[in-house]
Structures are given as structure tokens and as C-alpha cells.
Design an enzyme around this catalytic site. Structure first.
Site, PDB file in Angstrom:
ATOM      1  N   CYS A  45      38.792  51.531  96.422  1.00 57.04           N
ATOM      2  CA  CYS A  45      38.943  50.587  97.543  1.00 57.04           C
ATOM      3  C   CYS A  45      39.719  51.217  98.683  1.00 57.04           C
ATOM      4  O   CYS A  45      39.449  50.965  99.860  1.00 57.04           O
ATOM      5  CB  CYS A  45      39.701  49.340  97.086  1.00 57.04           C
TER       6      CYS A  45
HETATM    7  C1  BEZ Z   1      38.912  51.158  91.877  1.00 56.64           C
HETATM    8  O1  BEZ Z   1      39.389  52.045  92.543  1.00 56.64           O
HETATM    9  O2  BEZ Z   1      38.782  50.021  92.332  1.00 56.64           O
HETATM   10  C2  BEZ Z   1      38.396  51.464  90.521  1.00 56.64           C
HETATM   11  C3  BEZ Z   1      38.414  52.746  90.043  1.00 56.64           C
HETATM   12  C4  BEZ Z   1      37.919  52.997  88.765  1.00 56.64           C
HETATM   13  C5  BEZ Z   1      37.418  51.977  87.993  1.00 56.64           C
HETATM   14  C6  BEZ Z   1      37.417  50.679  88.497  1.00 56.64           C
HETATM   15  C7  BEZ Z   1      37.899  50.417  89.754  1.00 56.64           C
END
Ligand code: BEZ
Length: 212
Positions: A45
Site C-alpha cells: 500500500c
Molecule cells: C501489504 O503490503 O498490504 C501486504 C503485503 C503482503 C501480504 C499482504 C499484504
């Protein structure tokens, strides 16, 4: 029931990193992109929000306002934004909705319990100026979205809304387009597409992009 294309995007009032947002009022006469994040301080994100900030001129040029939602508090968002600015070399220039009670996430069906019971999936809703949902994307949490694709789809929708055309596979702004099969009157076609067209089949007619 889950939202579908053509539905009116549900309105809401929510706190955000930039203060309280009344969604429809905030959209005004713009197109909107509403997209969700599983949680604050997550790596994928962080890159997506940084990219959105860097693309501000591209969204502005298309009359699009972007808003993110994450199921954490405004205070958490404000701390995270500092990290995004630092690591992505930009300044977050759009609001992130604070949705700790998952009201927006529930309204837009962004929690898919069989994928994760609390975090949202990566949803994208593109909303047109009449507030209709025009595109829905759902990505898993571990896969970052492609913002060039989001811009490409907006280009396609804005073009196809104004002309009797559709855009073919992997189309990008400037490429040839397809005359919609429902348009059959030769005289009308000649007027609408003065650059001419190629009929590969009666239903597959290719013409240069009309607004270029
Ligand atoms: C994330 O950065 O939102 C994320 C990274 C790995 C697995 C799930 C979410």
C-alpha cells in the site's frame, strides 16, 4: 447485495486524513477513484499511495479525484503518510479515509471474509460524474495494482462515452478504435468518422481515434 456496474456509488460521510469527507459532495462534477488498502503501515500500500500522489497531474488532466480508504484511524494515517512521503519521494496529495469501524469497507463490500476476516481486499471503484459505478477491480492483498491500467481504463471510458466507439485489446490512448456494431447507417458513420474506417468483418470496423 454487492455493488454492480451502473449502480449509484453509495454516499457516506467519513473522517479522513484531510478532515471530514461527504463523498458525493466531495466528488462534485469530477470522476472518482475510490480504492482500498488492507491496513496502514503495509508495504504494498505504501508504494501504491506514493504512485497515486506522483500521478496527480495525470488524474487532474482527466478530471478525476482519487480517494483511498484504509481501516485505521486518522492519527494512524497521518503517521503513515510521513513514511510514504519519505520512502516514495513524494507528498500524499489526496485524502485517505479513516475507516476503523469498516463502515465504508462494508458499504462497498471490500471485506471478503474467505480471503481475510478483517482486512479489506484491494478494491478499486471508478465512478463517473453522474455518480455511477463504471468499473470494479478486486485484487488480492499481496498484489499491488497497476495505476497505468487505471488511467488507461479512464481514457477508454471517457472516449467511448463521447463517441460511438469501443476500445480493443491492450488499447492505449492514440491507438485505433472499434466502431460499435450497433452503428450501421453508412451516412452517419461517414460523418462521425471522417478519417475513414477499415471493415475487417461487418462487425469489426477499425477507425483512427476520433478525438486525436
Ligand atoms: C501489504 O503490503 O498490504 C501486504 C503485503 C503482503 C501480504 C499482504 C499484504
Amino acid at each position: 447485495m454487492a455493488l454492480r456496474l451502473g449502480d449509484i456509488a453509495p454516499d457516506f460521510t467519513s473522517e479522513s486524513s484531510e478532515g471530514v469527507i461527504r463523498f458525493h459532495e466531495w466528488l462534485g462534477k469530477s470522476w472518482g477513484v475510490l480504492y482500498s488498502h488492507p491496513a496502514d503501515y503495509t508495504p504494498v500500500c505504501t508504494t501504491e499511495l506514493g504512485m497515486t500522489a506522483k500521478l496527480k497531474d495525470e488524474f487532474d488532466r482527466r478530471n478525476v479525484k482519487v480517494i483511498a480508504v484504509s481501516v485505521d484511524s486518522k492519527e494512524s494515517h497521518l503517521g503513515w503518510i510521513k513514511d510514504i512521503n519519505e520512502t516514495q519521494g513524494t507528498r500524499v496529495n489526496f485524502p485517505i479515509l479513516a475507516d476503523p469501524n469498516r463502515e465504508v469497507a462494508t458499504l462497498y463490500d471490500m471485506i471478503h471474509p474467505n480471503a481475510d476476516t478483517t482486512a479489506t481486499v484491494r478494491s478499486v471503484f471508478i465512478i463517473d460524474p453522474s455518480r455511477k459505478v463504471r468499473l470494479i477491480l478486486t485484487y488480492p492483498a499481496s498484489t499491488g495494482r497497476n495505476f497505468n491500467e487505471i488511467l488507461r481504463v479512464i481514457d477508454s471510458m471517457q472516449l467511448t462515452d463521447g463517441h460511438s466507439v469501443a476500445t480493443p485489446v491492450n488499447w492505449k490512448d492514440g491507438d485505433d478504435v472499434i466502431i460499435v456494431p450497433s452503428l450501421k447507417d453508412e451516412e452517419v458513420i461517414k460523418k462521425k468518422f471522417p478519417k475513414g474506417y477499415k471493415a475487417l468483418k461487418p462487425y469489426l470496423r477499425v477507425t483512427p481515434q476520433p478525438n486525436k
